[in-house]
Motif scaffolding. Structure first.
Motif, mmCIF file in Angstrom:
data_model
loop_
_atom_site.group_PDB
_atom_site.id
_atom_site.type_symbol
_atom_site.label_atom_id
_atom_site.label_comp_id
_atom_site.label_asym_id
_atom_site.label_seq_id
_atom_site.Cartn_x
_atom_site.Cartn_y
_atom_site.Cartn_z
ATOM 1 N N GLY A 1 29.327 68.900 27.418
ATOM 2 C CA GLY A 1 28.727 69.309 28.674
ATOM 3 C C GLY A 1 27.216 69.330 28.670
ATOM 4 N N LEU A 2 26.605 69.050 27.515
ATOM 5 C CA LEU A 2 25.150 68.971 27.420
ATOM 6 C C LEU A 2 24.766 67.634 26.817
ATOM 7 C CD1 LEU A 2 24.191 72.466 25.862
ATOM 8 C CD2 LEU A 2 24.468 71.889 28.283
ATOM 9 N N THR A 3 23.616 67.113 27.206
ATOM 10 C CA THR A 3 23.138 65.882 26.598
ATOM 11 C C THR A 3 21.618 65.885 26.572
ATOM 12 O OG1 THR A 3 23.219 63.458 26.681
ATOM 13 C CG2 THR A 3 23.095 64.594 28.787
ATOM 14 N N ALA A 4 21.054 65.460 25.452
ATOM 15 C CA ALA A 4 19.599 65.359 25.333
ATOM 16 C C ALA A 4 19.154 64.025 25.918
ATOM 17 C CB ALA A 4 19.180 65.474 23.870
ATOM 18 N N VAL A 5 18.170 64.061 26.808
ATOM 19 C CA VAL A 5 17.700 62.832 27.455
ATOM 20 C C VAL A 5 16.356 62.383 26.899
ATOM 21 C CG1 VAL A 5 18.972 63.265 29.580
ATOM 22 C CG2 VAL A 5 16.635 64.145 29.334
ATOM 23 N N GLY A 6 15.863 63.089 25.896
ATOM 24 C CA GLY A 6 14.612 62.682 25.278
ATOM 25 C C GLY A 6 13.967 63.829 24.540
ATOM 26 N N GLU A 7 12.903 63.509 23.796
ATOM 27 C CA GLU A 7 12.147 64.531 23.091
ATOM 28 C C GLU A 7 10.679 64.146 23.101
ATOM 29 O OE1 GLU A 7 12.389 63.864 18.490
ATOM 30 O OE2 GLU A 7 14.446 63.783 19.289
ATOM 31 N N ALA A 8 9.837 65.162 23.086
ATOM 32 C CA ALA A 8 8.393 64.943 23.134
ATOM 33 C C ALA A 8 7.711 65.869 22.141
ATOM 34 C CB ALA A 8 7.862 65.193 24.539
ATOM 35 N N ALA A 9 6.601 65.395 21.578
ATOM 36 C CA ALA A 9 5.880 66.160 20.570
ATOM 37 C C ALA A 9 4.692 66.915 21.134
ATOM 38 C CB ALA A 9 5.414 65.242 19.439
ATOM 39 N N ASP A 10 4.383 66.706 22.403
ATOM 40 C CA ASP A 10 3.271 67.422 23.020
ATOM 41 C C ASP A 10 3.471 67.505 24.524
ATOM 42 O OD1 ASP A 10 2.081 65.021 24.319
ATOM 43 O OD2 ASP A 10 1.610 64.440 22.258
ATOM 44 N N GLY A 11 2.628 68.304 25.171
ATOM 45 C CA GLY A 11 2.790 68.536 26.594
ATOM 46 C C GLY A 11 2.590 67.314 27.456
ATOM 47 N N ALA A 12 1.632 66.474 27.098
ATOM 48 C CA ALA A 12 1.369 65.274 27.901
ATOM 49 C C ALA A 12 2.590 64.365 27.927
ATOM 50 C CB ALA A 12 0.157 64.531 27.342
ATOM 51 N N ALA A 13 3.194 64.153 26.769
ATOM 52 C CA ALA A 13 4.400 63.319 26.703
ATOM 53 C C ALA A 13 5.551 63.969 27.451
ATOM 54 C CB ALA A 13 4.782 63.073 25.244
ATOM 55 N N ALA A 14 5.614 65.299 27.400
ATOM 56 C CA ALA A 14 6.677 66.022 28.096
ATOM 57 C C ALA A 14 6.582 65.810 29.601
ATOM 58 C CB ALA A 14 6.605 67.510 27.767
ATOM 59 N N ILE A 15 5.368 65.855 30.131
ATOM 60 C CA ILE A 15 5.168 65.655 31.571
ATOM 61 C C ILE A 15 5.648 64.268 31.987
ATOM 62 C CG2 ILE A 15 3.421 65.450 33.389
ATOM 63 C CD1 ILE A 15 1.777 67.535 31.776
ATOM 64 N N GLU A 16 5.304 63.249 31.197
ATOM 65 C CA GLU A 16 5.715 61.876 31.511
ATOM 66 C C GLU A 16 7.229 61.720 31.437
ATOM 67 O OE1 GLU A 16 3.697 59.044 29.134
ATOM 68 O OE2 GLU A 16 1.685 59.660 29.744
ATOM 69 N N LEU A 17 7.825 62.262 30.362
ATOM 70 C CA LEU A 17 9.273 62.127 30.190
ATOM 71 C C LEU A 17 10.034 62.889 31.276
ATOM 72 C CD1 LEU A 17 9.897 62.282 26.337
ATOM 73 C CD2 LEU A 17 10.547 60.451 27.911
ATOM 74 N N ALA A 18 9.536 64.050 31.656
ATOM 75 C CA ALA A 18 10.208 64.825 32.699
ATOM 76 C C ALA A 18 10.211 64.064 34.020
ATOM 77 C CB ALA A 18 9.535 66.182 32.860
ATOM 78 N N ALA A 19 9.098 63.364 34.301
ATOM 79 C CA ALA A 19 9.022 62.571 35.524
ATOM 80 C C ALA A 19 9.983 61.386 35.471
ATOM 81 C CB ALA A 19 7.589 62.084 35.739
ATOM 82 N N GLU A 20 10.128 60.793 34.282
ATOM 83 C CA GLU A 20 10.999 59.628 34.135
ATOM 84 C C GLU A 20 12.477 60.016 34.114
ATOM 85 O OE1 GLU A 20 9.849 57.756 30.542
ATOM 86 O OE2 GLU A 20 7.844 57.188 31.239
ATOM 87 N N GLN A 21 12.808 61.035 33.336
ATOM 88 C CA GLN A 21 14.204 61.378 33.087
ATOM 89 C C GLN A 21 14.775 62.418 34.045
ATOM 90 O OE1 GLN A 21 16.101 59.789 30.988
ATOM 91 N NE2 GLN A 21 14.444 58.519 30.137
ATOM 92 N N ARG A 22 13.904 63.194 34.688
ATOM 93 C CA ARG A 22 14.345 64.252 35.599
ATOM 94 C C ARG A 22 15.439 65.115 34.973
ATOM 95 N NH1 ARG A 22 12.348 63.432 40.634
ATOM 96 N NH2 ARG A 22 13.937 64.735 41.608
ATOM 97 N N PRO A 23 15.119 65.789 33.864
ATOM 98 C CA PRO A 23 16.119 66.631 33.192
ATOM 99 C C PRO A 23 16.449 67.866 34.025
ATOM 100 C CG PRO A 23 13.965 67.040 32.261
ATOM 101 C CD PRO A 23 13.797 65.875 33.210
ATOM 102 N N ASP A 24 17.580 68.476 33.723
ATOM 103 C CA ASP A 24 17.937 69.742 34.360
ATOM 104 C C ASP A 24 17.190 70.894 33.696
ATOM 105 O OD1 ASP A 24 20.020 68.624 36.118
ATOM 106 O OD2 ASP A 24 21.072 68.249 34.226
#
Length: 234
Positions: A39-62
């Motif tokens: 029921g859970l799945t990882a859609v990505g990982e980031a090592a810093d805040g800048a990468a997290a912002i980009e990945l969140a925009a791309e992957q739209r995680p819950d």
């Protein structure tokens, strides 16, 4: 079985989780834990805040598991940016200490709550499901720390009460006062001599009327508007 349990069983899509931490070992461990849970799945990982912002925009995680302290763009700034772009994303802050000085700022930035990094795996997985369902992880003890933080800050003019505060019923105002005082739902029910279901109904109305995403924002809106006063100023 609670309504949350039924909703969880009815869910057809897994909860999508983005893992953000500058320590590769922790980041990888969290991701493996999430991917191993039905029921859970990882859609990505980031090592810093800048990468997290980009990945969140791309992957739209819950849900985003967000480290507080990272080089460059830290977890607080990343949380603020992610929540501003997509309020539906729920951010769980990860910290080494429950009295971390950055917790208050993180909650104001839009985080749904925070966890200690040494939290037992089962509790972490439960927390992810809780915030994915729209709840916040704000215990009464954390609420009291929010109140203490307001007390320590220099006195300022209230930001101004949102117009919606005028539309609260007397009972909703009482519930908001008790939430702001750090009371749990059970304590509110006992003090007002009502059922837990009634308390939850009032909380739901408060969230809707004040356009707050969770209990955290209710507390902050109350204090910053001047409706709630945590302590006397000399």
């Amino acid at each position: 079985m609670t309504s949350g349990d039924r909703a969880e069983e009815c869910a057809t899509e897994p909860v999508r989780v983005l893992v953000v931490d500058d320590q590769a070992l922790l980041r990888g461990s969290f991701r493996m834990l999430v991917d191993a849970e039905p029921g859970l799945t990882a859609v990505g990982e980031a090592a810093d805040g800048a990468a997290a912002i980009e990945l969140a925009a791309e992957q739209r995680p819950d849900v985003v598991l967000m480290d507080v302290r990272m080089p460059g763009v830290d977890g607080i700034e990343a949380t603020r940016a992610i929540c501003a772009r997509n309020p539906a994303v729920r951010v769980l802050m990860l910290t080494m200490f429950d009295l971390d000085a950055h917790v208050f700022a993180a909650l104001r930035a839009g985080a749904a709550g925070f966890l200690l990094k040494d939290i037992p795996p089962a509790e972490l997985l439960h927390a992810i499901r809780v915030v994915a369902a729209g709840e916040s992880l704000l215990s009464p003890s954390v609420t009291r720390r929010l109140i203490a933080e307001f007390c320590r800050r220099p006195a300022t003019e209230p930001a101004g009460a949102p117009p919606a505060l005028d539309g609260l019923t007397g009972r909703e105002g009482q519930v908001l006062q008790l939430v702001g005082a750090g009371r749990s739902n059970a304590e509110i029910a006992k003090e007002l001599h009502v059922s837990m279901a009634t308390v939850k109904t009032h909380l739901g109305h408060l969230l809707d009327k004040l356009d707050a995403r969770d209990r955290v924002q209710l507390v902050i809106i109350g204090y910053e508007s001047g409706l709630l006063t945590p302590c006397r100023r000399s």
